[in-house]
Design an enzyme around this catalytic site. Structure first.
Site, PDB file in Angstrom:
ATOM      1  N   GLU A   1       1.737  -2.967   1.004  1.00 50.35           N
ATOM      2  CA  GLU A   1       1.799  -1.693   1.667  1.00 50.35           C
ATOM      3  C   GLU A   1       0.200  -1.556   1.929  1.00 50.35           C
ATOM      4  O   GLU A   1      -0.084  -0.748   2.744  1.00 50.35           O
ATOM      5  CB  GLU A   1       2.417  -0.659   0.615  1.00 50.35           C
ATOM      6  CG  GLU A   1       2.272   0.860   1.289  1.00 50.35           C
ATOM      7  CD  GLU A   1       3.217   1.938   0.302  1.00 50.35           C
ATOM      8  OE1 GLU A   1       4.521   2.081   0.662  1.00 50.35           O
ATOM      9  OE2 GLU A   1       2.738   2.407  -0.513  1.00 50.35           O
TER      10      GLU A   1
ATOM     11  N   HIS B   1      16.472 -21.308 -11.558  1.00 53.25           N
ATOM     12  CA  HIS B   1      17.864 -21.843 -11.331  1.00 53.25           C
ATOM     13  C   HIS B   1      18.194 -20.963 -10.136  1.00 53.25           C
ATOM     14  O   HIS B   1      19.587 -20.795  -9.911  1.00 53.25           O
ATOM     15  CB  HIS B   1      18.794 -21.351 -12.561  1.00 53.25           C
ATOM     16  CG  HIS B   1      18.315 -22.113 -13.820  1.00 53.25           C
ATOM     17  ND1 HIS B   1      19.116 -23.278 -14.160  1.00 53.25           N
ATOM     18  CD2 HIS B   1      17.594 -22.156 -14.779  1.00 53.25           C
ATOM     19  CE1 HIS B   1      18.616 -23.923 -15.161  1.00 53.25           C
ATOM     20  NE2 HIS B   1      17.690 -23.193 -15.474  1.00 53.25           N
TER      21      HIS B   1
ATOM     22  N   LYS C   1      10.692   7.366   8.599  1.00 51.48           N
ATOM     23  CA  LYS C   1      10.918   8.763   8.150  1.00 51.48           C
ATOM     24  C   LYS C   1      11.062   9.685   9.184  1.00 51.48           C
ATOM     25  O   LYS C   1      12.028  10.609   9.171  1.00 51.48           O
ATOM     26  CB  LYS C   1       9.732   9.221   7.049  1.00 51.48           C
ATOM     27  CG  LYS C   1       9.750   8.656   5.874  1.00 51.48           C
ATOM     28  CD  LYS C   1       8.621   9.696   5.158  1.00 51.48           C
ATOM     29  CE  LYS C   1       7.497   8.620   4.396  1.00 51.48           C
ATOM     30  NZ  LYS C   1       6.581   9.164   3.646  1.00 51.48           N
TER      31      LYS C   1
END
EC number: 5.3.1.9
Length: 549
Positions: free
Chosen positions: A355, A387, A515
């Site tokens: 960000e 793994h 947004k």
């Protein structure tokens, strides 16, 4: 902050040539050439954190040129501008002073000619008093019972930081049970509310503006749930606190403004855990431990601001990161903590880094098209990652620099668990750096009684090229102090890279468009009518959603 294109510096041009000169030199060869490489390429902080950067594709000339780059990009001046409260977040006309929140020396810090430290100290004192009352049981709910559960409702920096730290410092937690709700998906708040009792639950609503859609949607649902039990709006004051600056909206919600904890516009969300946003941390581990968290960060601030470049840990890590992503072609960095308590550390700095430095426009407003800015950050705790995705790191076609982080001392002494964990920590960086040659693979097969003719078809698959860059960060023990220092170390690394990338690291305009479009789409989801106001894909998705719901 000055506007300097890094590619136009003498150092950048020299680094481009240096990369060509060093291209055929492996990490293994660098160790052979420099017998004291570990001592020469490692740094210590407060005798509690060791940073070993020797397993990188660098030599002393690389470091010298990178430091020259930092100087040509006016890093020292930018650093002083930040610490002195200058408005280095130019696109929002704000200072950047998360360092003032942990200024344990209490030296004056000025913004617009006003010392901010009295207000910082006042909020800390208010937080301390509040924590003491809640933790001691003096704070009672609406039926006279003490608080047992705390639900932090926030998103982004109001959630990721507090959640990461409370998890990292679980060995220091008290009797209060912490919960974190962030997602606007109703499942998140619904599942949390199933675990708590309205009589003994305290909600912290963390939103600077008290208008953040996700946070306020969850807060309103929590309020309805609470009132269904309490049946009295006046009781909200005993069960809700606000981490905000919007007095009017806090009062409207029903929260007593005595239970409102302020922070300021010079505190960025992803740097806010040191502020009132960290109230959940202080409630979880106690205020004394919260102060130790601040103290560790403050010590790292002092180190970053005063240590010479050659001994400066955040600067060194930042410069190596720039070398990896802009000269060696790496696009991502993996953060791999070998400590289960740090299981959200990578996620926290995924926000902190991406960000901050995920920008394609430089400080002059020009599109960046000839160098890379922020890398993709990701990671999981070890040994789980071994793994899952280490296969690609070891034998894939991409360069993925890794930060391995581990404590020398564990909080849970259990048989030989910690030795096994740390043996993997040490082994992985060794394997990534030095690999395994064809000759070594063949020798292993011969030792196992196989002939080379039998195994010639499998040998290529068992070769490890090595030469994969890593940093090893060994911490004496994860404590509030060392965790604070670690977080601040990475914060300053991000800052240094942003300065050299010639970008504004403290805004986040990239989160706004989605947004805005969501607010436009929301009313379209109410009825059953077909939508055709968007592109064909978005229209099709919305209409299918409506037919299936």
């Amino acid at each position: 902050m000055q506007n300097i294109n890094p590619t136009q510096t003498n150092a950048w041009k020299a680094l481009e040539q240096h990369q060509k000169d060093l291209e055929q030199v492996t990490i293994q060869q660098l160790f052979e050439q420099e017998p004291t490489r570990f001592n020469d390429y490692s740094l210590k902080f407060a005798e509690q954190i060791l940073v070993d950067y020797s397993k990188n594709n660098i030599n002393q000339q690389t470091l010298s040129l990178l430091r020259q780059l930092a100087k040509e990009c006016a890093l020292n001046e930018a650093t002083e501008s930040m610490f002195n409260g200058e408005k280095i977040n130019r696109t929002e006309n704000r200072a950047v002073l998360h360092t003032a929140l942990r200024n344990c020396a209490n030296t004056p810090v000025y913004v617009d000619g006003k010392d901010v430290m009295p207000e910082v100290n006042a909020v800390l004192a208010k937080m301390k008093s509040f924590c003491q009352r809640v933790i001691s049981g003096d704070w009672k709910g609406y039926t006279g019972k003490a608080i047992t559960d705390v639900v932090n409702i926030g998103i982004g920096g109001s959630d990721l930081g507090p959640y990461m730290v409370t998890e990292a410092l679980r060995p220091y937690k008290n009797h209060l049970t912490m919960h974190f709700v962030s997602n606007v998906d109703g499942t998140h708040i619904a599942e949390t509310l199933k675990k708590v009792n309205p009589e003994t639950t305290l909600f912290l609503v963390a939103s600077k503006t008290f208008t953040t859609q996700e946070t306020m949607t969850n807060a309103i649902s929590a309020r309805k749930w609470f009132l269904a039990a309490a049946q009295d709006e006046s009781q909200i004051a005993k069960h809700f606190a606000a981490l905000s600056t919007n007095v009017k909206e806090v009062e409207k919600f029903g929260i007593d403004t005595h239970n409102m904890f302020e922070f300021w516009d010079w505190v960025g969300g992803r740097y806010s855990l040191w502020s009132a946003i960290g109230l959940s941390i202080a409630l979880s581990i106690g205020f004394d431990n919260f102060e130790q968290l601040l103290a560790g960060a403050h010590e790292m601030d002092k180190h970053f601001r005063t240590a010479p470049m050659e001994q400066n840990i955040p600067i060194t890590l930042a410069l190596i990161g720039i070398w990896n992503c802009n000269f060696l072609g790496a696009e991502t960095e993996a953060m791999l903590p070998y400590d289960q308590y740090l299981h959200r550390f990578a996620a926290y700095f995924q926000q902190g880094n991406m960000e901050s430095n995920g920008k394609y426009v430089d400080r002059s407003g020009q599109v960046i098209n000839n160098y890379q800015t922020g890398p993709i950050i990701w990671g999981e705790p070890g040994t789980n990652g071994q793994h899952a995705f280490y296969q690609l790191i070891h034998q894939g076609t991409k360069i993925i620099p890794c930060d391995f982080i581990a404590p020398a001392q564990t909080h849970n002494v259990l048989s030989d668990h910690h030795n096994k964990l740390l043996s993997n920590f040490f082994a992985q960086t060794e394997a990534l750096a030095f690999g395994k040659t064809q000759q070594e693979v063949e020798a292993e097969f011969i030792q196992a009684g196989k002939s080379l003719d039998e195994v010639k078809n499998i040998v290529p698959f068992k070769i490890f090229t090595g030469n994969k860059p890593t940093n090893s960060i060994l911490v004496q023990k994860i404590t509030p102090f060392t965790l604070g220092a670690l977080i601040a170390m990475y914060e300053h690394k991000i800052f240094v890279q942003g300065v050299i990338f010639n970008i504004y690291s403290f805004d986040q305009w990239g989160v706004e468009l989605g947004k805005q479009l969501a607010n436009r789409i929301l009313p379209e989801l109410v009825g059953d009518e077909q939508i055709n106001s968007h592109d064909s894909s978005t229209n099709g998705l919305i209409n299918q959603f409506k037919s299936w719901r």
